[in-house]
Design an enzyme around this catalytic site. Structure first.
Site, PDB file in Angstrom:
ATOM      1  N   SER A  28      32.421  26.722   4.091  1.00 12.67           N
ATOM      2  CA  SER A  28      32.401  27.404   5.386  1.00 12.67           C
ATOM      3  C   SER A  28      33.822  27.409   5.907  1.00 12.67           C
ATOM      4  O   SER A  28      34.647  26.583   5.489  1.00 12.67           O
ATOM      5  CB  SER A  28      31.509  26.616   6.353  1.00 12.67           C
ATOM      6  OG  SER A  28      31.819  26.947   7.703  1.00 12.67           O
TER       7      SER A  28
ATOM      8  N   TYR B 233      27.962  18.996  10.483  1.00 12.99           N
ATOM      9  CA  TYR B 233      28.151  20.197   9.650  1.00 12.99           C
ATOM     10  C   TYR B 233      29.603  20.319   9.183  1.00 12.99           C
ATOM     11  O   TYR B 233      29.887  20.531   7.997  1.00 12.99           O
ATOM     12  CB  TYR B 233      27.730  21.433  10.451  1.00 12.99           C
ATOM     13  CG  TYR B 233      27.776  22.715   9.675  1.00 12.99           C
ATOM     14  CD1 TYR B 233      26.708  23.099   8.862  1.00 12.99           C
ATOM     15  CD2 TYR B 233      28.884  23.553   9.740  1.00 12.99           C
ATOM     16  CE1 TYR B 233      26.751  24.289   8.153  1.00 12.99           C
ATOM     17  CE2 TYR B 233      28.934  24.742   9.030  1.00 12.99           C
ATOM     18  CZ  TYR B 233      27.861  25.106   8.237  1.00 12.99           C
ATOM     19  OH  TYR B 233      27.907  26.278   7.525  1.00 12.99           O
TER      20      TYR B 233
HETATM   21  C1  BGC Z   1      28.061  28.540  10.307  1.00  8.42           C
HETATM   22  C2  BGC Z   1      27.721  29.645  11.283  1.00  8.42           C
HETATM   23  C3  BGC Z   1      28.948  30.049  12.081  1.00  8.42           C
HETATM   24  C4  BGC Z   1      30.138  30.277  11.177  1.00  8.42           C
HETATM   25  C5  BGC Z   1      31.416  30.511  11.978  1.00  8.42           C
HETATM   26  C6  BGC Z   1      29.219  28.970   9.472  1.00  8.42           C
HETATM   27  O1  BGC Z   1      29.523  28.024   8.506  1.00  8.42           O
HETATM   28  O2  BGC Z   1      26.928  28.226   9.506  1.00  8.42           O
HETATM   29  O3  BGC Z   1      26.690  29.222  12.146  1.00  8.42           O
HETATM   30  O4  BGC Z   1      28.670  31.233  12.794  1.00  8.42           O
HETATM   31  O5  BGC Z   1      30.341  29.182  10.334  1.00  8.42           O
HETATM   32  O6  BGC Z   1      31.581  29.583  13.001  1.00  8.42           O
END
Ligand code: BGC
Length: 265
Positions: free
Chosen positions: A151, A164
């Site tokens: 991400s 996360y």
């Molecule tokens: C998340 C999303 C978020 C994006 C940007 C991703 O890894 O799962 O919820 O919109 O990152 O912030």
């Protein structure tokens, strides 16, 4: 450039929705047999498999919790039983359980780390064991390919999402370390770091006024679609990217470029 995965066998984890589902369809379209892993939602995974088969492809829905070691082992076993080999793993399963740090429970921390990081480790380990066991099969230049779903929060700190962001930071270093460890076996490990892609995980942020606020963080001026990620993923597991090893590809419309500094900071 035409991307072909003909004759290859791919497992996509967390493929009953969102990015995983898009990637499963794209890999099948490129000619791979695809294991569509799901944990809770059988119906969309079964439906995706049926759609791929109806178009002349090969696919099968496979239940399993990637954070549960016996399930990760069983998933790779099922691929080998069904199609005789495994050539590609897309370690995609992931979730969010958001809370400000003072309210975040240990259960929320543990769950996100278990699925997003430990789940990728377990599936990658099983895939690497299988790649080594089967050796080069002549369907790809590589002896196996692993794509880790990261991400932008691999590098962008994210208040209210410490579990996360920590899991994705971990995915980045796990990916690079695995890539370094197994490249000499002919196994390529890479990562993908999506930004804001319109899926169920961020529905609240990508609609209405929230979407306008979000767009200020995306220099390219649009929210991403699952297909943006699926196309890049297909390329990254194909021979067209054969010399790409240990890299995270950001697919984020520039979100990770510190857009707040556009006006000179
Ligand atoms: C998340 C999303 C978020 C994006 C940007 C991703 O890894 O799962 O919820 O919109 O990152 O912030």
């Amino acid at each position: 450039m035409s991307v072909s995965l003909t004759g290859q066998v791919a497992l996509v984890t967390g493929a009953s929705s969102g990015l995983g589902l898009g990637i499963a369809h794209a890999l099948a379209e490129a000619g791979a047999a695809v294991g569509i892993n799901y944990n809770a939602h059988a119906e969309p995974a079964e439906q995706a498999a049926a759609e791929i088969i109806a178009l002349g492809g090969r696919a099968r829905a496979l239940k399993g919790d990637v954070s549960h070691e016996p399930d990760a082992i069983a998933l790779v076993d099922a691929m080998v039983r069904e199609w005789g080999a495994l050539d590609i793993l897309v370690a995609n399963s992931g979730l969010q359980q958001d809370a400000p740090v003072a309210e975040m429970t240990l259960a929320q921390w543990d769950k996100v780390i278990a699925v997003n990081l430990t789940g990728q480790f377990l599936c990658a380990r099983e895939a690497i064991r299988q790649f080594r066991k089967q050796g080069r099969r002549g369907v790809s230049k590589a002896a196996g390919k692993i794509l880790c779903m990261s991400s932008v929060h691999e590098v962008i700190p994210w208040a209210g999402h410490v579990n996360y962001a920590a899991s994705k930071g971990g995915v980045g270093m796990m990916m690079r370390t695995l890539a370094q460890e197994v490249a000499s076996d002919g196994i390529r490990v890479n990562g993908i770091a999506p930004g804001a892609i319109r899926t169920a995980i961020n529905k609240a942020e990508t609609e209405g006024e929230a979407a306008e606020r979000l767009l200020r963080l995306i220099p390219y001026g649009r929210i991403g679609e699952a297909a943006d990620v699926a196309k890049a993923a297909t390329w990254l597991v194909s021979d067209e990217s054969d010399y790409v090893v240990g890299t995270t590809l950001f697919i984020d419309g520039g979100m990770a470029l510190y857009p707040e500094f556009r006006g000179n900071g």
